[in-house]
Design a protein around this motif. Structure first.
Motif, PDB file in Angstrom:
ATOM      1  N   SER A  38      22.433  -0.495 -40.113  1.00 11.45           N
ATOM      2  CA  SER A  38      21.102  -1.065 -40.308  1.00 11.45           C
ATOM      3  C   SER A  38      20.046  -0.278 -39.546  1.00 11.45           C
ATOM      4  CB  SER A  38      21.090  -2.529 -39.850  1.00 11.45           C
ATOM      5  OG  SER A  38      21.873  -3.327 -40.696  1.00 11.45           O
ATOM      6  N   GLY A  42      16.795   1.489 -41.194  1.00 12.95           N
ATOM      7  CA  GLY A  42      15.421   1.381 -40.723  1.00 12.95           C
ATOM      8  C   GLY A  42      14.798   2.744 -40.493  1.00 12.95           C
ATOM      9  N   SER A  46      11.612   4.105 -42.711  1.00  8.00           N
ATOM     10  CA  SER A  46      10.395   4.575 -42.070  1.00  8.00           C
ATOM     11  C   SER A  46      10.132   6.040 -42.392  1.00  8.00           C
ATOM     12  CB  SER A  46      10.502   4.377 -40.553  1.00  8.00           C
ATOM     13  OG  SER A  46       9.302   4.703 -39.905  1.00  8.00           O
ATOM     14  N   ARG A 232      21.588 -11.387 -39.415  1.00  8.12           N
ATOM     15  CA  ARG A 232      20.442 -11.419 -38.500  1.00  8.12           C
ATOM     16  C   ARG A 232      20.422 -10.182 -37.610  1.00  8.12           C
ATOM     17  NH1 ARG A 232      18.908 -17.075 -36.035  1.00  8.12           N
ATOM     18  NH2 ARG A 232      18.558 -17.293 -38.261  1.00  8.12           N
ATOM     19  N   THR A 235      19.298  -7.284 -39.637  1.00  7.16           N
ATOM     20  CA  THR A 235      17.850  -7.289 -39.898  1.00  7.16           C
ATOM     21  C   THR A 235      17.067  -6.759 -38.709  1.00  7.16           C
ATOM     22  OG1 THR A 235      18.014  -9.151 -41.442  1.00  7.16           O
ATOM     23  CG2 THR A 235      15.862  -8.753 -40.430  1.00  7.16           C
ATOM     24  N   TYR A 236      17.411  -7.229 -37.517  1.00  3.25           N
ATOM     25  CA  TYR A 236      16.700  -6.765 -36.329  1.00  3.25           C
ATOM     26  C   TYR A 236      16.997  -5.298 -36.035  1.00  3.25           C
ATOM     27  CZ  TYR A 236      14.876 -11.362 -35.162  1.00  3.25           C
ATOM     28  OH  TYR A 236      14.171 -12.541 -35.192  1.00  3.25           O
ATOM     29  N   SER A 237      18.213  -4.853 -36.329  1.00  4.07           N
ATOM     30  CA  SER A 237      18.546  -3.444 -36.140  1.00  4.07           C
ATOM     31  C   SER A 237      17.721  -2.568 -37.068  1.00  4.07           C
ATOM     32  CB  SER A 237      20.040  -3.216 -36.406  1.00  4.07           C
ATOM     33  OG  SER A 237      20.835  -3.862 -35.436  1.00  4.07           O
ATOM     34  N   LEU A 238      17.526  -3.040 -38.314  1.00  3.02           N
ATOM     35  CA  LEU A 238      16.691  -2.299 -39.254  1.00  3.02           C
ATOM     36  C   LEU A 238      15.262  -2.188 -38.736  1.00  3.02           C
ATOM     37  CD1 LEU A 238      16.666  -2.466 -43.096  1.00  3.02           C
ATOM     38  CD2 LEU A 238      14.512  -2.768 -41.873  1.00  3.02           C
ATOM     39  N   LEU A 239      14.744  -3.292 -38.193  1.00  3.76           N
ATOM     40  CA  LEU A 239      13.382  -3.283 -37.653  1.00  3.76           C
ATOM     41  C   LEU A 239      13.260  -2.320 -36.475  1.00  3.76           C
ATOM     42  CD1 LEU A 239      12.530  -7.094 -37.785  1.00  3.76           C
ATOM     43  CD2 LEU A 239      11.728  -5.302 -39.330  1.00  3.76           C
ATOM     44  N   VAL A 240      14.288  -2.285 -35.623  1.00  3.78           N
ATOM     45  CA  VAL A 240      14.276  -1.370 -34.479  1.00  3.78           C
ATOM     46  C   VAL A 240      14.236   0.073 -34.968  1.00  3.78           C
ATOM     47  CG1 VAL A 240      15.625  -0.474 -32.543  1.00  3.78           C
ATOM     48  CG2 VAL A 240      15.397  -2.940 -32.866  1.00  3.78           C
ATOM     49  N   PHE A 242      13.123   1.179 -37.846  1.00  2.00           N
ATOM     50  CA  PHE A 242      11.823   1.445 -38.459  1.00  2.00           C
ATOM     51  C   PHE A 242      10.760   1.703 -37.396  1.00  2.00           C
ATOM     52  CE2 PHE A 242       7.778   0.550 -40.405  1.00  2.00           C
ATOM     53  CZ  PHE A 242       7.904   1.005 -41.708  1.00  2.00           C
ATOM     54  N   ILE A 243      10.751   0.855 -36.370  1.00  3.65           N
ATOM     55  CA  ILE A 243       9.750   0.995 -35.300  1.00  3.65           C
ATOM     56  C   ILE A 243       9.970   2.282 -34.509  1.00  3.65           C
ATOM     57  CG2 ILE A 243       8.933  -0.024 -33.136  1.00  3.65           C
ATOM     58  CD1 ILE A 243       9.507  -2.783 -34.414  1.00  3.65           C
TER      59      ILE A 243
END
Length: 253
Positions: A38, A42, A46, A232, A235-240, A242-243
């Protein structure tokens, strides 16, 4: 020409450096495999949007948005076709398809690797095109090459562990990841030698690469990481991821 050679070694070598780091990662539980995959998704998401598609739109302007849209769909269609080709790639990574118990898993990993390899070519073109202009433009070209190099390290890291976990021999997995870096080296020299021609096709090439990455993230990586009960965390790993690429793009791009 020396600057081009150093840029080529930088953008390609950084992928290999990342692959070395990924090679050192030992076997991990499936939970953390989903988290790492994930994170890679991300990073790819990105990179596709910020590093490929947005620059393509900036190059073409409003009148050329059709070219960017066409490139995105063409890239996705290419990966869709490669879904049928990946079973024939098993021999290249040292896997006997008849004996391998998880062919579907390795097919997904190989499709993911193909997407990264495809996106490395226009990235290399982008790094090389700037050096084909006047000497005054070389400073900007160097900054682009440095930015791509730093982004390639996490990309190299994310290539090796999924292949090893899918059953690819460790040495072969590293070699495959290294080849994706060499593709970027070739792209850098092609961008420099093609000069003005590259500047015409570069927006389409960038959008094409972005489309391949969007396809593999949506069709393969997200469904895979959301099918084992760790949605869950995934999902947070993907966001990390991406950021992470967002921050790198902001400070380096």
């Amino acid at each position: 020409m020396k600057e081009v050679a150093f840029a080529a070694l930088g953008v390609g070598g950084s992928t290999i450096i990342g692959a070395v780091i990924g090679f050192l990662v030992k076997a991990i539980p499936h939970k953390w495999n989903d988290a790492i995959t994930s994170l890679a998704a991300g990073i790819m998401l990105s990179a596709a949007v910020l590093g490929l598609i947005v620059p393509a739109t900036e190059m073409t302007g409003t009148k050329g948005l059709w070219m960017v849209a066409l490139g995105i769909f063409a890239g996705a269609a290419c990966l869709n076709l490669m879904d049928r080709v990946t079973p024939h790639l098993h021999a290249l990574v040292g896997i006997d398809r008849e004996r391998h118990a998880h062919n579907e898993g390795i097919d997904k990993v190989l499709l993911f690797v193909c997407a990264v390899a495809i996106h490395n070519l226009p990235e290399g073109l982008a790094a090389g095109v700037g050096f084909a202009g006047s000497p005054a433009e070389s400073g900007g070209a160097i900054s682009v090459a440095v930015g791509i190099s730093l982004q390639n390290i996490p990309e190299g890291i994310m290539l090796v562990p999924p292949m090893i976990l899918a059953g690819v021999p460790r040495g072969r997995a590293f070699c495959v990841a290294a080849v994706t870096g060499l593709i970027e080296v070739a792209g850098t020299f092609l961008g420099y030698l093609a000069g003005g021609i590259s500047q015409v096709i570069l927006p389409f090439a960038l959008a094409f690469a972005g489309g391949t990455m969007l396809y593999v993230v949506s069709d393969e990586m997200i469904p895979e990481t959301h099918s084992h009960g760790y949605e869950r965390m995934a999902t947070y790993s993907l966001l990390v991821g991406f950021i992470l690429m967002l921050v790198m793009d902001y400070y380096i791009g």
